[in-house]
Design a protein around this motif. Structure first.
Motif, PDB file in Angstrom:
ATOM      1  N   ALA A 131      21.976 -13.616 -64.240  1.00 55.30           N
ATOM      2  CA  ALA A 131      21.355 -14.911 -64.532  1.00 55.30           C
ATOM      3  C   ALA A 131      22.023 -15.582 -65.726  1.00 55.30           C
ATOM      4  CB  ALA A 131      19.862 -14.728 -64.791  1.00 55.30           C
ATOM      5  N   VAL A 132      22.284 -14.807 -66.783  1.00 51.93           N
ATOM      6  CA  VAL A 132      22.950 -15.378 -67.957  1.00 51.93           C
ATOM      7  C   VAL A 132      24.332 -15.908 -67.576  1.00 51.93           C
ATOM      8  CG1 VAL A 132      23.793 -14.965 -70.293  1.00 51.93           C
ATOM      9  CG2 VAL A 132      21.756 -13.776 -69.497  1.00 51.93           C
ATOM     10  N   ALA A 133      25.067 -15.118 -66.807  1.00 46.95           N
ATOM     11  CA  ALA A 133      26.421 -15.523 -66.419  1.00 46.95           C
ATOM     12  C   ALA A 133      26.401 -16.808 -65.599  1.00 46.95           C
ATOM     13  CB  ALA A 133      27.086 -14.398 -65.622  1.00 46.95           C
ATOM     14  N   LEU A 134      25.438 -16.936 -64.692  1.00 45.10           N
ATOM     15  CA  LEU A 134      25.331 -18.151 -63.880  1.00 45.10           C
ATOM     16  C   LEU A 134      24.974 -19.358 -64.740  1.00 45.10           C
ATOM     17  CD1 LEU A 134      23.417 -16.806 -60.729  1.00 45.10           C
ATOM     18  CD2 LEU A 134      25.837 -17.443 -60.870  1.00 45.10           C
ATOM     19  N   GLU A 135      24.064 -19.164 -65.688  1.00 43.48           N
ATOM     20  CA  GLU A 135      23.692 -20.268 -66.575  1.00 43.48           C
ATOM     21  C   GLU A 135      24.888 -20.693 -67.425  1.00 43.48           C
ATOM     22  OE1 GLU A 135      21.049 -21.864 -66.301  1.00 43.48           O
ATOM     23  OE2 GLU A 135      19.580 -20.550 -65.361  1.00 43.48           O
ATOM     24  N   ASN A 136      25.633 -19.711 -67.938  1.00 42.66           N
ATOM     25  CA  ASN A 136      26.817 -20.030 -68.732  1.00 42.66           C
ATOM     26  C   ASN A 136      27.875 -20.741 -67.887  1.00 42.66           C
ATOM     27  OD1 ASN A 136      25.659 -18.813 -70.948  1.00 42.66           O
ATOM     28  ND2 ASN A 136      26.855 -16.942 -70.832  1.00 42.66           N
ATOM     29  N   GLN A 137      27.962 -20.346 -66.630  1.00 46.56           N
ATOM     30  CA  GLN A 137      28.926 -20.988 -65.732  1.00 46.56           C
ATOM     31  C   GLN A 137      28.572 -22.463 -65.542  1.00 46.56           C
ATOM     32  OE1 GLN A 137      29.010 -19.802 -61.462  1.00 46.56           O
ATOM     33  NE2 GLN A 137      31.207 -19.435 -61.785  1.00 46.56           N
ATOM     34  N   ALA A 138      27.295 -22.744 -65.377  1.00 47.14           N
ATOM     35  CA  ALA A 138      26.853 -24.136 -65.214  1.00 47.14           C
ATOM     36  C   ALA A 138      27.101 -24.935 -66.489  1.00 47.14           C
ATOM     37  CB  ALA A 138      25.369 -24.174 -64.842  1.00 47.14           C
ATOM     38  N   VAL A 139      26.813 -24.331 -67.639  1.00 47.17           N
ATOM     39  CA  VAL A 139      27.062 -25.012 -68.917  1.00 47.17           C
ATOM     40  C   VAL A 139      28.541 -25.367 -69.039  1.00 47.17           C
ATOM     41  CG1 VAL A 139      27.134 -24.722 -71.425  1.00 47.17           C
ATOM     42  CG2 VAL A 139      25.122 -23.970 -70.151  1.00 47.17           C
ATOM     43  N   GLY A 140      29.396 -24.410 -68.721  1.00 45.39           N
ATOM     44  CA  GLY A 140      30.832 -24.645 -68.808  1.00 45.39           C
ATOM     45  C   GLY A 140      31.303 -25.743 -67.872  1.00 45.39           C
ATOM     46  N   ALA A 141      30.721 -25.771 -66.665  1.00 41.98           N
ATOM     47  CA  ALA A 141      31.102 -26.788 -65.683  1.00 41.98           C
ATOM     48  C   ALA A 141      30.722 -28.182 -66.168  1.00 41.98           C
ATOM     49  CB  ALA A 141      30.429 -26.499 -64.339  1.00 41.98           C
ATOM     50  N   GLN A 199      34.746 -17.050 -61.303  1.00 41.23           N
ATOM     51  CA  GLN A 199      34.906 -18.056 -62.361  1.00 41.23           C
ATOM     52  C   GLN A 199      36.276 -18.713 -62.326  1.00 41.23           C
ATOM     53  OE1 GLN A 199      33.083 -19.713 -64.085  1.00 41.23           O
ATOM     54  NE2 GLN A 199      34.267 -20.526 -65.790  1.00 41.23           N
ATOM     55  N   ALA A 200      37.314 -17.954 -62.026  1.00 39.67           N
ATOM     56  CA  ALA A 200      38.661 -18.524 -61.981  1.00 39.67           C
ATOM     57  C   ALA A 200      38.744 -19.620 -60.921  1.00 39.67           C
ATOM     58  CB  ALA A 200      39.690 -17.432 -61.701  1.00 39.67           C
ATOM     59  N   ALA A 201      38.135 -19.363 -59.763  1.00 39.27           N
ATOM     60  CA  ALA A 201      38.148 -20.362 -58.683  1.00 39.27           C
ATOM     61  C   ALA A 201      37.336 -21.588 -59.075  1.00 39.27           C
ATOM     62  CB  ALA A 201      37.585 -19.743 -57.402  1.00 39.27           C
ATOM     63  N   THR A 202      36.228 -21.365 -59.787  1.00 36.48           N
ATOM     64  CA  THR A 202      35.394 -22.484 -60.233  1.00 36.48           C
ATOM     65  C   THR A 202      36.143 -23.345 -61.241  1.00 36.48           C
ATOM     66  OG1 THR A 202      33.378 -21.177 -59.896  1.00 36.48           O
ATOM     67  CG2 THR A 202      33.202 -23.110 -61.321  1.00 36.48           C
ATOM     68  N   THR A 203      36.812 -22.692 -62.174  1.00 37.11           N
ATOM     69  CA  THR A 203      37.591 -23.420 -63.179  1.00 37.11           C
ATOM     70  C   THR A 203      38.706 -24.230 -62.524  1.00 37.11           C
ATOM     71  OG1 THR A 203      37.151 -21.710 -64.842  1.00 37.11           O
ATOM     72  CG2 THR A 203      39.014 -23.180 -65.254  1.00 37.11           C
ATOM     73  N   LYS A 204      39.358 -23.626 -61.542  1.00 39.96           N
ATOM     74  CA  LYS A 204      40.434 -24.323 -60.830  1.00 39.96           C
ATOM     75  C   LYS A 204      39.899 -25.552 -60.100  1.00 39.96           C
ATOM     76  CE  LYS A 204      44.016 -23.625 -57.297  1.00 39.96           C
ATOM     77  NZ  LYS A 204      44.639 -22.650 -56.357  1.00 39.96           N
ATOM     78  N   ALA A 205      38.751 -25.381 -59.446  1.00 37.27           N
ATOM     79  CA  ALA A 205      38.144 -26.504 -58.716  1.00 37.27           C
ATOM     80  C   ALA A 205      37.773 -27.630 -59.667  1.00 37.27           C
ATOM     81  CB  ALA A 205      36.917 -26.016 -57.949  1.00 37.27           C
ATOM     82  N   ALA A 216      29.918 -33.976 -58.873  1.00 37.92           N
ATOM     83  CA  ALA A 216      28.567 -33.795 -58.331  1.00 37.92           C
ATOM     84  C   ALA A 216      28.538 -32.750 -57.222  1.00 37.92           C
ATOM     85  CB  ALA A 216      28.025 -35.125 -57.817  1.00 37.92           C
ATOM     86  N   LYS A 217      29.546 -32.760 -56.374  1.00 38.55           N
ATOM     87  CA  LYS A 217      29.603 -31.787 -55.272  1.00 38.55           C
ATOM     88  C   LYS A 217      29.731 -30.359 -55.814  1.00 38.55           C
ATOM     89  CE  LYS A 217      31.546 -34.760 -51.647  1.00 38.55           C
ATOM     90  NZ  LYS A 217      32.742 -35.021 -50.799  1.00 38.55           N
ATOM     91  N   LEU A 218      30.604 -30.192 -56.797  1.00 38.83           N
ATOM     92  CA  LEU A 218      30.789 -28.866 -57.372  1.00 38.83           C
ATOM     93  C   LEU A 218      29.545 -28.415 -58.132  1.00 38.83           C
ATOM     94  CD1 LEU A 218      32.600 -26.464 -57.894  1.00 38.83           C
ATOM     95  CD2 LEU A 218      33.611 -27.697 -59.825  1.00 38.83           C
ATOM     96  N   ALA A 219      28.968 -29.327 -58.909  1.00 37.78           N
ATOM     97  CA  ALA A 219      27.760 -29.000 -59.658  1.00 37.78           C
ATOM     98  C   ALA A 219      26.614 -28.649 -58.712  1.00 37.78           C
ATOM     99  CB  ALA A 219      27.358 -30.170 -60.556  1.00 37.78           C
ATOM    100  N   LEU A 220      26.536 -29.348 -57.583  1.00 39.69           N
ATOM    101  CA  LEU A 220      25.487 -29.069 -56.609  1.00 39.69           C
ATOM    102  C   LEU A 220      25.622 -27.653 -56.056  1.00 39.69           C
ATOM    103  CD1 LEU A 220      23.081 -30.007 -54.950  1.00 39.69           C
ATOM    104  CD2 LEU A 220      24.688 -31.043 -53.311  1.00 39.69           C
TER     105      LEU A 220
END
Length: 287
Positions: A131-141, A199-205, A216-220
């Motif tokens: 859960a923490v990792a997912l929240e941090n991922q959203a913050v970073g995005a 995370q690497a794929a998310t950062t690349k996207a 918006a699409k990625l954040a969704l």
């Protein structure tokens, strides 16, 4: 924020966007006390569970110690009897004590192994770590989106959208802090980065998006994943504190997703039963 290029227009009025964001923030603030209390309950449950486990381990150790003592006493008696018969009362066993206790080196190895194992996130704590990792991922995005917008890389970004991003990001930080508090109370290290294999794929996207629609699409995707992960958690974690914390946060994440649907020009259809097919698996954790 720069509006220097691009012809994209917000599908709803900025006033409506601002109203939705305000309602989202009010809902978040209303759930904060409940979320905090639930996280505190989870910490207490985990401590009680650990204490109970320690009591059982102490009982098992005491039982083993008694068995070793009796076994050692029997061995000593036998050795003394043999010595008396052979007239070599000074004979002593080699390779450790007569009681069969482990050597100091073995004990040190076991202790080191225990310390190494103590650093892992297991059971409900693995879900908390996820859960923490997912929240941090959203913050970073969201931070990356704001940085790109301020650099003029996303074209026209209405102020109301910027406010939504900043508000959602702050709420994700609150959620991460609540979960990290549970880890800290359990004696585990807090998670301040994004230890996820995707995370690497998310950062690349994120680096490839060129407009608000792309963001918006990625954040969704991230919000839907977080929402479904919390729904999954309510059915799979063992502690009631964990269930309540996840159940408190999930609706706020769902509100983030609903507003992003509006940004994309999609009317969010109410979903009475949120699925879990897009829920993140704890196997994504790289810690």
């Amino acid at each position: 924020m720069s509006n220097s290029r691009g012809s994209w227009e917000l599908p709803i009025s900025e006033g409506e966007m601002s109203r939705l964001t305000s309602e989202m923030d009010e809902a978040h603030r209303a759930t904060l006390p409940v979320m905090t209390a639930s996280a505190r309950d989870l910490s207490t449950e985990l401590k009680d569970l650990e204490s109970s486990r320690s009591d059982r381990i102490d009982e098992e150790r005491a039982h083993l110690a008694r068995r070793r003592f009796l076994t050692g006493a029997g061995a000593s008696a036998a050795m003394l009897a043999l010595a008396a018969c052979g007239g070599k009362s000074s004979t002593t066993p080699t390779g450790g004590s007569a009681s069969g206790s482990p050597s100091a080196g073995t004990s040190a190895s076991a202790s080191a192994s225990s310390s190494a194992g103590a650093g892992k996130y297991t059971g409900d704590l693995k879900v908390v770590a996820l859960a923490v990792a997912l929240e941090n991922q959203a913050v970073g995005a969201y931070q990356a989106a704001l940085k790109a917008a301020n650099a003029g890389k996303l074209g026209k970004v209405p102020p109301a959208v910027a406010t939504f991003i900043q508000t959602a990001m702050a709420q994700h930080k609150d959620h991460a802090n609540a979960w990290n508090g549970v880890l800290s109370s359990a004696g585990k290290p807090k998670i301040t980065d994004v230890p996820l294999s995707n995370q690497a794929a998310t950062t690349k996207a994120l680096g490839q998006v060129k407009d608000v629609t792309g963001v918006a699409k990625l954040a969704l995707q991230l919000e839907d994943q977080a929402t479904e992960t919390y729904v999954f958690a309510t059915y799979n974690v063992k502690s009631m504190g964990g269930v309540n914390t996840a159940a408190t946060i999930a609706p706020v994440e769902a509100m983030h997703a609903a507003i992003l649907h509006y940004v994309l020009g999609q009317y969010p259809v109410p979903d009475a039963f949120i699925g879990t097919k897009n829920a993140a698996s704890p196997s994504l954790l790289t810690v």
